[in-house]
Design a protein around this motif. Structure first.
Motif, short mmCIF file in Angstrom:
data_model
loop_
_atom_site.label_atom_id
_atom_site.label_comp_id
_atom_site.label_asym_id
_atom_site.label_seq_id
_atom_site.Cartn_x
_atom_site.Cartn_y
_atom_site.Cartn_z
N UNK A 142 -29.87 -26.39 -5.33
CA UNK A 142 -31.15 -25.72 -5.06
C UNK A 142 -32.25 -26.71 -4.69
N UNK A 143 -32.41 -27.76 -5.48
CA UNK A 143 -33.46 -28.74 -5.23
C UNK A 143 -33.19 -29.50 -3.93
N UNK A 144 -31.91 -29.81 -3.68
CA UNK A 144 -31.53 -30.54 -2.47
C UNK A 144 -31.84 -29.70 -1.23
N UNK A 145 -31.59 -28.41 -1.31
CA UNK A 145 -31.87 -27.50 -0.18
C UNK A 145 -33.35 -27.52 0.16
N UNK A 146 -34.19 -27.41 -0.88
CA UNK A 146 -35.64 -27.38 -0.67
C UNK A 146 -36.17 -28.72 -0.17
N UNK A 147 -35.76 -29.79 -0.83
CA UNK A 147 -36.29 -31.12 -0.49
C UNK A 147 -35.90 -31.58 0.91
N UNK A 148 -34.77 -31.10 1.41
CA UNK A 148 -34.29 -31.56 2.71
C UNK A 148 -34.40 -30.50 3.80
N UNK A 149 -35.10 -29.40 3.48
CA UNK A 149 -35.37 -28.35 4.47
C UNK A 149 -34.09 -27.88 5.16
N UNK A 150 -33.06 -27.63 4.35
CA UNK A 150 -31.80 -27.10 4.88
C UNK A 150 -32.00 -25.62 5.17
N UNK A 151 -31.63 -25.19 6.40
CA UNK A 151 -31.97 -23.83 6.83
C UNK A 151 -30.77 -22.94 7.08
N UNK A 152 -29.56 -23.50 7.08
CA UNK A 152 -28.38 -22.65 7.29
C UNK A 152 -27.13 -23.31 6.71
N UNK A 153 -26.05 -22.52 6.64
CA UNK A 153 -24.82 -22.96 5.99
C UNK A 153 -23.64 -22.68 6.91
N UNK A 154 -22.70 -23.63 6.95
CA UNK A 154 -21.42 -23.39 7.61
C UNK A 154 -20.32 -24.04 6.77
N UNK A 155 -19.07 -23.86 7.17
CA UNK A 155 -17.97 -24.38 6.36
C UNK A 155 -16.86 -24.91 7.25
N UNK A 156 -15.99 -25.72 6.66
CA UNK A 156 -14.81 -26.25 7.35
C UNK A 156 -13.76 -25.15 7.37
N UNK A 157 -13.34 -24.75 8.56
CA UNK A 157 -12.41 -23.63 8.65
C UNK A 157 -10.97 -24.08 8.45
N UNK A 158 -10.11 -23.12 8.18
CA UNK A 158 -8.69 -23.38 7.93
C UNK A 158 -7.85 -22.29 8.57
N UNK A 159 -6.73 -22.67 9.17
CA UNK A 159 -5.81 -21.68 9.71
C UNK A 159 -4.80 -21.23 8.65
N UNK A 160 -4.54 -22.08 7.67
CA UNK A 160 -3.59 -21.72 6.62
C UNK A 160 -4.17 -20.68 5.67
N UNK A 161 -5.43 -20.89 5.25
CA UNK A 161 -6.08 -20.00 4.28
C UNK A 161 -7.49 -19.74 4.78
N UNK A 162 -7.62 -18.92 5.80
CA UNK A 162 -8.90 -18.79 6.50
C UNK A 162 -10.05 -18.26 5.66
#
Length: 698
Positions: free
Chosen positions: A577-597
């Protein structure tokens, strides 16, 4: 000089150093006389018996009679430093040539060639240095008065601490004049290792064995399967033991975990392991500082990997505790033998847990270069005129450390040669002995099985250990918990302390640094260095994989449930939470997988929702490649990640990049680079668990 005259002379020198009436310990005078009569001798005696006295006193007598200098080959820098001081007591001029005093090498070489040095301490690795062999060793070979091989079990393939560089010693022994004495010493050699040492050094070597029984040490084995239980036990018991001691851990991560926990509980504990500091000079200073504090009893406990203690001259260590069990009984004996050398009562407590065998099996598999691996290295070198280490790794999936071990072994064996930084195959016919390598690995697993028998025995622990070392004089110690028929220390910690330790582990998250360079030979924008603007920021991992608390839940969720639970989402939100605010993070993504999508994606979506941030599928996997954990070096891991992932649907602003595990960091490095290249803001990696065995290795 006759035997009686030698005895009289040896006694005079002993008393001149230790005072009138000083007497030799049982076996010491015999060893001195054997050496002075020009023999090869292997001395197997327990730690603290005084093996260094044999070569120091013998050197004094030999030098007085006009013999050349003594060369002591030792793997232990700490022991070298201690013995430099001990040599002064015998009025010996002692020097050491090691990696830490390069500026002094030339002066020392001149002193040696001028016959002003009585005893020279070197590491076995120094024998691989061409300049040392040409400038010094080859010029004084006929003037050596005595050769000493300390920790001689390292010369044996079957020893618990085999070091390939020790094989080079055979070449020195081969060219020694026949009347030059050779002394090999160890505290940890069973019959099999003694036979191998004899074969390596020549069949004419005499063996003098003393009792390895350590009567001052009381052993107790405590079965605590969970890491939080062992942490709780440590905090409840260490303060009740007088004096200073050591807690041994199998990994650097655990050294940090344990030392931080003990300090939190008011116990003056410090971590000690290779890699304490990034800067080598800073690390050297820090390790020397900790060693001095330990020797002077200025701290309570050092929490260390098993390298610590070898060569440390401290006779009043009052306890040695193992946070996990070692891989074999012989290594265990060596480690507990650092306690109780000069005091009547000391303790050795072994805390045995569920994950111990898994860690040991990992070390068994990486410890000894297999002939199968060496065969692949030879095949690769046969296809090219010459290759550097990085060049080989670009062709062959092998870790850098495994490759270094293979090349060292092959160099010593004469199968490959080195010119500058490149290796090439020699004309020698490569004849791999696959069965020999297999037998050594099988022996390691048998030793682990014997270790498990040790922790399960209801017989005397010390006698069991001595028997493993083929010490026929062993008897019941009457001190261990089995002999006295009751616990020395209470085995079960309080439930409240276990809960506190569990919560501590849950809060113990990990940071990991971004990679700053591509693998050697790889360039983007004509640079091997990753442009700062394209680098990921410092990453966060919620847990250490498999550890109590979140690490164990991550493991269960991934392989049993195929779904990361909402409790992990809540814990991650609290951490981020604090890291998100302090670094002005505005969106989220993830590393995708074909085995366990859905596994990581589902978690990242729920995490984004809890953080009130939008989620986008911006990293896609374009083909079902190998898992990174199946690959063994940066070249292969980089290539695997680069070819596997693409960045699409990029959003403006800083982004949280989510994955379940982090180890090599190449997946985060590549995906972060591609996100930024396609127009995102800064990339902040986050993983549920760190799987690097020692806190972020390759």
């Amino acid at each position: 000089m006759g035997k009686i005259d030698l005895e009289r002379l040896a006694q005079q020198h002993l008393e001149s150093v230790y005072g009138k009436g000083a007497i030799f310990k049982e076996g010491q005078l015999k060893a001195v006389l054997t050496v002075l009569q020009g023999n090869k001798v292997l001395v197997v005696q327990k730690t603290g018996w005084g093996k260094s006295l044999i070569y120091l006193l013998s050197t004094r007598i030999l030098r007085d009679s006009g013999s050349g200098l003594t060369i002591v080959i030792s793997p232990l820098l700490a022991l070298m430093n201690n013995q430099l001081e001990s040599a002064e007591k015998f009025k010996l001029t002692a020097r050491t040539i090691n990696a830490n005093n390069k500026d002094d090498w030339e002066v020392i070489a001149d002193e040696i060639l001028a016959n002003k040095v009585d005893i020279l301490f070197i590491s076995p690795e120094r024998l691989a240095n061409e300049n040392f062999n040409i400038e010094i060793l080859s010029r004084i070979n006929q003037a050596i008065g005595m050769l000493v091989i300390d920790e001689a079990h390292c010369i044996s393939d079957w020893g618990h601490d085999f070091r390939p560089d020790y094989r080079r010693i055979k070449n020195i022994v081969k060219f020694l004049p026949p009347n030059v004495p050779l002394l090999a010493t160890t505290a940890t050699a069973n019959d099999r290792v003694i036979r191998d040492i004899s074969n390596q050094l020549g069949g004419d070597i005499l063996t003098q064995r003393g009792s390895l029984f350590r009567g001052s040490i009381a052993i107790q084995v405590i079965h605590l399967n969970k890491k939080e239980e062992r942490l709780a036990w440590l905090s409840e018991n260490i303060s009740n033991i007088d004096g200073t001691g050591i807690v041994y851990c199998l990994t650097r991560n655990d050294c940090n975990l344990v030392s931080n926990w003990l300090r939190k509980k008011g116990i003056d504990a410090h971590a000690y392991y290779s890699g304490l500091k990034k800067d080598k000079d800073e690390e050297k200073a820090e390790r020397l500082r900790l060693e001095k504090m330990f020797i002077n009893n200025e701290l309570k406990v050092l929490v260390a990997t098993t390298a610590f203690g070898m060569g440390i001259d401290k006779s009043d260590i009052s306890f040695v505790i193992h946070f996990q069990k070692p891989g074999n009984v012989v290594a265990y004996y060596q480690q507990i033998g650092r306690a109780g050398r000069g005091i009547k009562h000391a303790y050795a407590v072994l805390l045995a847990g569920n994950e111990d065998d898994e860690i040991t099996k990992y070390f068994i598999e990486i410890a000894f270069p297999t002939y199968k691996e060496m065969d692949k290295v030879i095949s690769t070198l046969n296809d090219y005129d010459s290759l550097s280490i990085n060049g080989i790794m670009a062709k062959l999936d092998i870790s850098k450390q495994r490759l270094r071990n293979c090349l060292k072994f092959l160099l010593i064996n004469g199968d490959v040669a080195k010119e500058g930084s490149k290796y090439y195959k020699t004309p020698k016919v490569w004849n791999p002995d696959m069965e020999y390598s297999k037998r050594i690995t099988e022996t390691r697993y048998n030793e682990l099985d014997r270790m498990n028998h040790f922790i399960a025995t209801d017989q005397c622990y010390m006698k069991f250990v001595a028997n493993e070392l083929n010490d026929e004089s062993a008897s019941n110690c009457q001190k261990c918990s089995n002999c006295i028929g009751k616990e020395i220390f209470k085995s079960k910690p309080h439930h409240e302390t276990i809960i506190e330790a569990t919560n501590y582990i849950k809060k113990d998250h990990y940071t990991f640094e971004p990679r700053k360079k591509w693998p050697v030979g790889i360039k983007h924008n004509d640079k091997n260095k990753i442009d700062e603007m394209y680098r990921c920021e410092q990453g966060l991992a919620l847990s250490n994989y498999g550890d109590a608390g979140w690490g164990r839940i991550v493991s269960y969720n991934k392989y049993r449930d195929d779904y990361f639970c909402d409790d992990l989402v809540k814990a991650s939100v609290a951490l981020l939470k604090e890291k998100i605010t302090n670094n002005e993070i505005t969106w989220v993504t993830s590393i995708s997988s074909l085995r366990r999508p859905e596994l990581v994606k589902s978690f990242a979506e729920r995490l984004a929702e809890a953080l009130n941030l939008p989620y986008y599928d911006s990293i896609i996997k374009v083909y079902n490649s190998k898992q990174q954990k199946e690959l063994h070096n940066s070249h292969m891991q980089y290539k695997n990640a680069w070819e596997s992932f693409e960045a699409i649907d990029i959003q403006l602003g800083n982004v949280l990049l989510v994955d379940d595990m982090v180890d090599s960091r190449w997946t985060f490095t590549v995906c972060g680079y591609k996100l930024i290249r396609e127009g995102s803001g800064k990339v902040f990696p986050f993983a549920l668990a760190n799987t690097a065995s020692s806190g972020g290795n390759d």
